[in-house]
Motif scaffolding. Structure first.
Motif, short mmCIF file in Angstrom:
data_model
loop_
_atom_site.label_atom_id
_atom_site.label_comp_id
_atom_site.label_asym_id
_atom_site.label_seq_id
_atom_site.Cartn_x
_atom_site.Cartn_y
_atom_site.Cartn_z
N ALA A 27 45.16 37.69 56.09
CA ALA A 27 45.40 36.35 55.56
C ALA A 27 46.48 36.34 54.48
O ALA A 27 46.92 35.27 54.08
CB ALA A 27 44.11 35.77 55.00
N TYR A 28 46.92 37.51 54.02
CA TYR A 28 47.90 37.59 52.94
C TYR A 28 49.07 38.47 53.35
O TYR A 28 48.90 39.49 54.00
CB TYR A 28 47.27 38.16 51.67
CG TYR A 28 46.12 37.33 51.17
CD1 TYR A 28 46.35 36.18 50.42
CD2 TYR A 28 44.81 37.67 51.46
CE1 TYR A 28 45.31 35.41 49.96
CE2 TYR A 28 43.76 36.90 51.00
CZ TYR A 28 44.01 35.77 50.25
OH TYR A 28 42.98 35.00 49.80
N THR A 29 50.26 38.07 52.93
CA THR A 29 51.47 38.85 53.17
C THR A 29 52.16 39.11 51.83
O THR A 29 52.43 38.17 51.08
CB THR A 29 52.44 38.09 54.09
OG1 THR A 29 51.77 37.76 55.31
CG2 THR A 29 53.68 38.90 54.38
N VAL A 30 52.42 40.37 51.54
CA VAL A 30 53.15 40.72 50.32
C VAL A 30 54.63 40.49 50.60
O VAL A 30 55.22 41.12 51.47
CB VAL A 30 52.90 42.19 49.91
CG1 VAL A 30 53.72 42.55 48.70
CG2 VAL A 30 51.42 42.40 49.63
N THR A 31 55.23 39.56 49.86
CA THR A 31 56.64 39.23 50.07
C THR A 31 57.55 39.94 49.08
O THR A 31 58.76 40.01 49.30
CB THR A 31 56.85 37.71 49.99
OG1 THR A 31 56.37 37.24 48.73
CG2 THR A 31 56.13 37.00 51.11
N HIS A 32 56.99 40.44 48.00
CA HIS A 32 57.75 41.23 47.03
C HIS A 32 56.79 42.16 46.30
O HIS A 32 55.69 41.75 45.95
CB HIS A 32 58.47 40.32 46.03
CG HIS A 32 59.24 41.09 45.00
ND1 HIS A 32 58.71 41.39 43.76
CD2 HIS A 32 60.47 41.62 45.01
CE1 HIS A 32 59.60 42.08 43.06
NE2 HIS A 32 60.68 42.24 43.81
N TYR A 33 57.22 43.39 46.07
CA TYR A 33 56.40 44.35 45.34
C TYR A 33 57.26 45.05 44.30
O TYR A 33 58.33 45.57 44.63
CB TYR A 33 55.79 45.38 46.28
CG TYR A 33 54.99 46.43 45.56
CD1 TYR A 33 53.75 46.12 45.02
CD2 TYR A 33 55.49 47.71 45.38
CE1 TYR A 33 53.01 47.08 44.33
CE2 TYR A 33 54.75 48.66 44.69
CZ TYR A 33 53.52 48.34 44.18
OH TYR A 33 52.80 49.28 43.48
N GLN A 34 56.82 45.03 43.06
CA GLN A 34 57.49 45.73 41.97
C GLN A 34 56.60 46.90 41.55
O GLN A 34 55.52 46.68 41.02
CB GLN A 34 57.70 44.78 40.77
CG GLN A 34 58.40 45.40 39.59
CD GLN A 34 59.83 45.78 39.89
OE1 GLN A 34 60.55 45.03 40.55
NE2 GLN A 34 60.24 46.94 39.46
N PRO A 35 57.03 48.14 41.82
CA PRO A 35 56.19 49.29 41.44
C PRO A 35 55.95 49.35 39.94
O PRO A 35 56.66 48.69 39.15
CB PRO A 35 57.02 50.49 41.90
CG PRO A 35 58.04 49.96 42.84
CD PRO A 35 58.27 48.53 42.46
N PHE A 36 55.00 50.18 39.54
CA PHE A 36 54.70 50.33 38.12
C PHE A 36 55.96 50.71 37.36
O PHE A 36 56.73 51.58 37.78
CB PHE A 36 53.64 51.41 37.90
CG PHE A 36 53.27 51.56 36.45
CD1 PHE A 36 52.39 50.68 35.86
CD2 PHE A 36 53.81 52.57 35.69
CE1 PHE A 36 52.04 50.80 34.52
CE2 PHE A 36 53.47 52.72 34.35
CZ PHE A 36 52.59 51.83 33.77
N ASP A 37 56.16 50.03 36.25
CA ASP A 37 57.31 50.27 35.39
C ASP A 37 56.78 50.68 34.02
O ASP A 37 56.09 49.89 33.36
CB ASP A 37 58.13 48.98 35.29
CG ASP A 37 59.29 49.07 34.33
OD1 ASP A 37 59.55 50.14 33.76
OD2 ASP A 37 59.96 48.03 34.14
N PRO A 38 57.06 51.91 33.58
CA PRO A 38 56.51 52.36 32.30
C PRO A 38 57.03 51.59 31.10
O PRO A 38 56.39 51.57 30.05
CB PRO A 38 56.92 53.84 32.22
CG PRO A 38 58.02 54.00 33.19
CD PRO A 38 57.84 52.94 34.24
#
Length: 67
Positions: free
Chosen positions: A2-13
Motif C-alpha cells: 500500500a506504500y511506495t517509497v519515492t525518496h530515501y535519504q540515508p542516515f546522515d551523521p
C-alpha cells in the motif's frame, strides 16, 4: 504494497536522522523520519508540549539499557 517509497535519504551523521518520502495507494504523500530524539523533537510542531514526556521515555529506555 500500500506504500511506495519515492525518496530515501540515508542516515546522515551531521543531521543525525534518516528520512523517506512515501506515497500511499490513494496518492497521499508524507514524510517519515527516525533519528536522535532531540533532532526528531526539534521537528515537532508541539515540541514545547511534549518535551517532558519525550525526556521521560528516553530516560526510561536508557535505564533499561537501550540506546
Amino acid at each position: 504494497d500500500a506504500y511506495t517509497v519515492t525518496h530515501y535519504q540515508p542516515f546522515d551523521p551531521v543531521h543525525k536522522r534518516t528520512e523517506a518520502t512515501v506515497t500511499d495507494d490513494r496518492g497521499a504523500t508524507f514524510t517519515v523520519t527516525k533519528g536522535a530524539p532531540q533532532v526528531i523533537l526539534s521537528l515537532a510542531d508541539n515540541s514545547a508540549d511534549i518535551t517532558s514526556a519525550v525526556d521521560t521515555a528516553v530516560n526510561d529506555f536508557a535505564a533499561r539499557g537501550f540506546r
